[in-house]
Structures are given as structure tokens and as C-alpha cells.
Design an enzyme around this catalytic site. Sequence first.
Site, PDB file in Angstrom:
ATOM      1  N   VAL A 171      -1.033 -51.954  32.675  1.00 30.65           N
ATOM      2  CA  VAL A 171      -2.311 -51.163  32.780  1.00 30.65           C
ATOM      3  C   VAL A 171      -2.989 -51.358  31.407  1.00 30.65           C
ATOM      4  O   VAL A 171      -2.157 -51.147  30.260  1.00 30.65           O
ATOM      5  CB  VAL A 171      -1.992 -49.833  33.170  1.00 30.65           C
ATOM      6  CG1 VAL A 171      -3.542 -49.203  33.248  1.00 30.65           C
ATOM      7  CG2 VAL A 171      -1.456 -49.939  34.560  1.00 30.65           C
ATOM      8  N   GLN A 222       6.010 -53.411  33.421  1.00 29.22           N
ATOM      9  CA  GLN A 222       5.911 -54.665  33.128  1.00 29.22           C
ATOM     10  C   GLN A 222       5.670 -54.824  31.421  1.00 29.22           C
ATOM     11  O   GLN A 222       6.130 -55.912  30.871  1.00 29.22           O
ATOM     12  CB  GLN A 222       5.013 -55.706  33.837  1.00 29.22           C
ATOM     13  CG  GLN A 222       5.192 -57.159  33.200  1.00 29.22           C
ATOM     14  CD  GLN A 222       6.618 -57.909  33.645  1.00 29.22           C
ATOM     15  OE1 GLN A 222       6.952 -57.870  34.634  1.00 29.22           O
ATOM     16  NE2 GLN A 222       7.348 -58.083  32.483  1.00 29.22           N
ATOM     17  N   ARG A 231       1.650 -44.852  22.206  1.00 28.56           N
ATOM     18  CA  ARG A 231       1.590 -44.885  20.676  1.00 28.56           C
ATOM     19  C   ARG A 231       0.230 -45.271  20.319  1.00 28.56           C
ATOM     20  O   ARG A 231      -0.178 -45.200  19.196  1.00 28.56           O
ATOM     21  CB  ARG A 231       2.714 -45.854  20.200  1.00 28.56           C
ATOM     22  CG  ARG A 231       3.943 -45.442  20.061  1.00 28.56           C
ATOM     23  CD  ARG A 231       5.082 -46.287  19.140  1.00 28.56           C
ATOM     24  NE  ARG A 231       6.262 -45.774  19.090  1.00 28.56           N
ATOM     25  CZ  ARG A 231       7.328 -46.197  19.659  1.00 28.56           C
ATOM     26  NH1 ARG A 231       7.491 -46.735  20.871  1.00 28.56           N
ATOM     27  NH2 ARG A 231       8.553 -45.469  19.598  1.00 28.56           N
ATOM     28  N   HIS A 254       0.457 -41.514  30.221  1.00 27.38           N
ATOM     29  CA  HIS A 254      -0.932 -42.138  30.282  1.00 27.38           C
ATOM     30  C   HIS A 254      -1.086 -42.770  31.618  1.00 27.38           C
ATOM     31  O   HIS A 254      -0.454 -42.700  32.500  1.00 27.38           O
ATOM     32  CB  HIS A 254      -1.078 -43.118  29.074  1.00 27.38           C
ATOM     33  CG  HIS A 254      -0.242 -44.061  28.747  1.00 27.38           C
ATOM     34  ND1 HIS A 254       0.126 -45.168  29.977  1.00 27.38           N
ATOM     35  CD2 HIS A 254       0.836 -44.278  27.902  1.00 27.38           C
ATOM     36  CE1 HIS A 254       1.070 -45.968  29.315  1.00 27.38           C
ATOM     37  NE2 HIS A 254       1.657 -45.354  28.366  1.00 27.38           N
ATOM     38  N   ALA A 255      -2.352 -43.378  31.836  1.00 22.34           N
ATOM     39  CA  ALA A 255      -2.677 -43.795  32.875  1.00 22.34           C
ATOM     40  C   ALA A 255      -1.751 -44.916  33.350  1.00 22.34           C
ATOM     41  O   ALA A 255      -1.472 -45.368  34.680  1.00 22.34           O
ATOM     42  CB  ALA A 255      -4.111 -44.588  32.789  1.00 22.34           C
ATOM     43  N   GLY A 256      -1.097 -45.877  32.492  1.00 20.70           N
ATOM     44  CA  GLY A 256       0.030 -46.618  32.926  1.00 20.70           C
ATOM     45  C   GLY A 256       1.171 -46.109  33.661  1.00 20.70           C
ATOM     46  O   GLY A 256       1.635 -46.422  34.518  1.00 20.70           O
ATOM     47  N   HIS A 257       1.589 -44.845  32.960  1.00 24.25           N
ATOM     48  CA  HIS A 257       2.518 -44.166  33.842  1.00 24.25           C
ATOM     49  C   HIS A 257       2.171 -43.618  35.048  1.00 24.25           C
ATOM     50  O   HIS A 257       3.014 -43.700  36.116  1.00 24.25           O
ATOM     51  CB  HIS A 257       2.921 -43.003  32.956  1.00 24.25           C
ATOM     52  CG  HIS A 257       3.508 -43.142  31.547  1.00 24.25           C
ATOM     53  ND1 HIS A 257       3.107 -42.745  30.338  1.00 24.25           N
ATOM     54  CD2 HIS A 257       4.793 -43.549  31.060  1.00 24.25           C
ATOM     55  CE1 HIS A 257       3.683 -43.395  29.505  1.00 24.25           C
ATOM     56  NE2 HIS A 257       5.082 -43.679  30.149  1.00 24.25           N
ATOM     57  N   GLY A 281       7.778 -39.196  28.635  1.00 20.48           N
ATOM     58  CA  GLY A 281       6.788 -38.382  28.266  1.00 20.48           C
ATOM     59  C   GLY A 281       5.478 -38.987  27.746  1.00 20.48           C
ATOM     60  O   GLY A 281       5.442 -40.083  27.495  1.00 20.48           O
ATOM     61  N   ALA A 282       4.699 -38.030  27.174  1.00 12.26           N
ATOM     62  CA  ALA A 282       3.520 -38.378  26.596  1.00 12.26           C
ATOM     63  C   ALA A 282       2.517 -39.414  27.596  1.00 12.26           C
ATOM     64  O   ALA A 282       2.398 -40.441  27.099  1.00 12.26           O
ATOM     65  CB  ALA A 282       3.690 -38.911  25.244  1.00 12.26           C
TER      66      ALA A 282
END
Length: 302
Positions: free
Chosen positions: A198, A170, A209, A55-58, A52-53
Site C-alpha cells: 500500500v 509484500q 517509520r 497505518h493503512a497498510g496494516h 503496532g503503530a
Amino acid sequence: MNEPTATHGGRVNVLTTPDVIDTIAGLRATLAEAGERDSGGRPRLVLVPTMGALHAGHLALVRRARELGDIVVVSIFVNPLQFGAGEDLSTYPRTLGEDVAALATVGVDVVFAPTRQVMYPHGPGSTRVTAGNVGTLYEGAARPGHFDGMLTVVCKLINIVGPDVVVFGQKDAQQVFLVEAMLADLDFRPVIEVVPIVREEGGLALSSRNRNLVEEQRAAARALSAGLAAAASVAGRGAAAAEEAARALIDAQPLVKLDYLVVVDPQTFLPVAADHHGPARMLVAALVGSTRLIDNAALDLN
């Protein structure tokens, strides 16, 4: 599941608000029903495990999952087995409502958001998937037991969901290596798809974080990616030169406390020999204030 509104590979997929399911039985029933409705044969199922939490990477992971499969399941579970004494389990951000809203924009079909009691109804239990020697190095040395906890929950999620593909980023290269090893060693069906890191403007790798960094710390943290870029630029002169270039940039930032910086062989994930030639990967971890950050980059050593 919601009514379908788009297609992939000739099959129908959902691109509206995902179903949010918090029980194992409910998830399996939903996926079984979706499979029965698919007239083209068994749908291709893709799992994106997260804590969760988001961000654009997820979301980049989810977009890749959408390209690879017919049904995309994102799990959101803050796994206590991955946190050691003194780590941030109690304060780790939990933003389920925001996460579901973000996932609705990228075509997720199902969000599996179990509680701790659902995943570990009798407590953590005595069974663990162990990460072996590599799991005790680098992040494993700083966070003893972390990778055993990670592999154990990934194993459980694969067993619960039954995916054809599991997608990871990655950014945590050691995690990727260990999941790949587990899938191969235990003859699991899913294949792993690894999505490139990303980054924010300025190079900082996206992380849940990062929200803990004040602006001065965020600026200092960019030294990690800058150090990796410097290492890549001199990798033709060997591992020692790459490490020296990276350390020079990172050590110049007083707000960044380096934990480790190492060049590893991608095949073994052990430190490379001084005369190593060919592909390698540099790993770095540091504390910026009280926030622990990791990053990595591929190198071509000559």
C-alpha cells in the site's frame, strides 16, 4: 469475545470492538470458547502479526484476513529480538489505544498484545529459528540477527494462536520469502497470504517509520518507488539496465543515501545472473535522514 454482528462463509463474526488480551492462556481460552460456540465446525482462524503503530497498510492486511477467515487475530508486539545494537527499540512507536481503535473499524475479533515478560518470561532464551544464508543478506547484512528474531517470534505466535492462515505484506519481500521457507521447511499448518504494498499518494510505500520524515525528506523518499518504476519500464533490456535506471533516479536525490539495490530471483532470493530471463524482484533500502526505508517491485526480465 464480543457479541457477533456479521457473517462470513456462513459463520458468525465480530465486527465490533475487539477483545484485547495480553496473556497466552487468556488468548487460548478465548479462541477455544469461540470454537465451541461455532455450530458450523472449527472456525477458520487468521493471524496478522504486527509490531503496532498501525497505518493503512496494516489495515489492508486485516481486511484481507477478514475475507479469508471466521476469526481474525492481530498480534501487537514490539519484538526485541528483531532489534540490534543502536537500533530504535526504545523509540519504536507504541500506540496500542490508537491501534485498537483502528482495528475496531475493520472487524478484528481479538488483539493479542503481550508484554515482553509474557513472550520471554525467562529472558530471550537460547532457542532461535535461524534464517540461513538468505537471512544474512540485504536487510540481514544491515541488521545482523534481525531475521532470526523475526522468524522466532512468528514461530511462537503461530504456536500460540494456531492459525489456518497468516497474513503478511509484500513491502518486506525478504521477510515474506523467509516466512514462506520456514512454513515449508518445518511443515507448519498455516498457509501464508501476501497482500500487495500500500502506497501513499506519490508512491512512497507505507511504513510506521514514515512518521519520522519531515516533508522535504518525504518528497525525497519518493525516489525509491520512482526508481523501482523506472526499473520495471526497462526490465525488458535485462537486470543491468533495470539497476542502472533505478540508481539514476535514486542517486539524484541528495537526501537519500542508498544502502543496497539488487535484483533477486524470487525462487532463491539470491542475486540474478546477468543473463537471467523471467520473473525477478528488485529490492531497495536507503536512509532518508536517520530513517531507514525499504521497498521492492516485481520485474519481468527479458
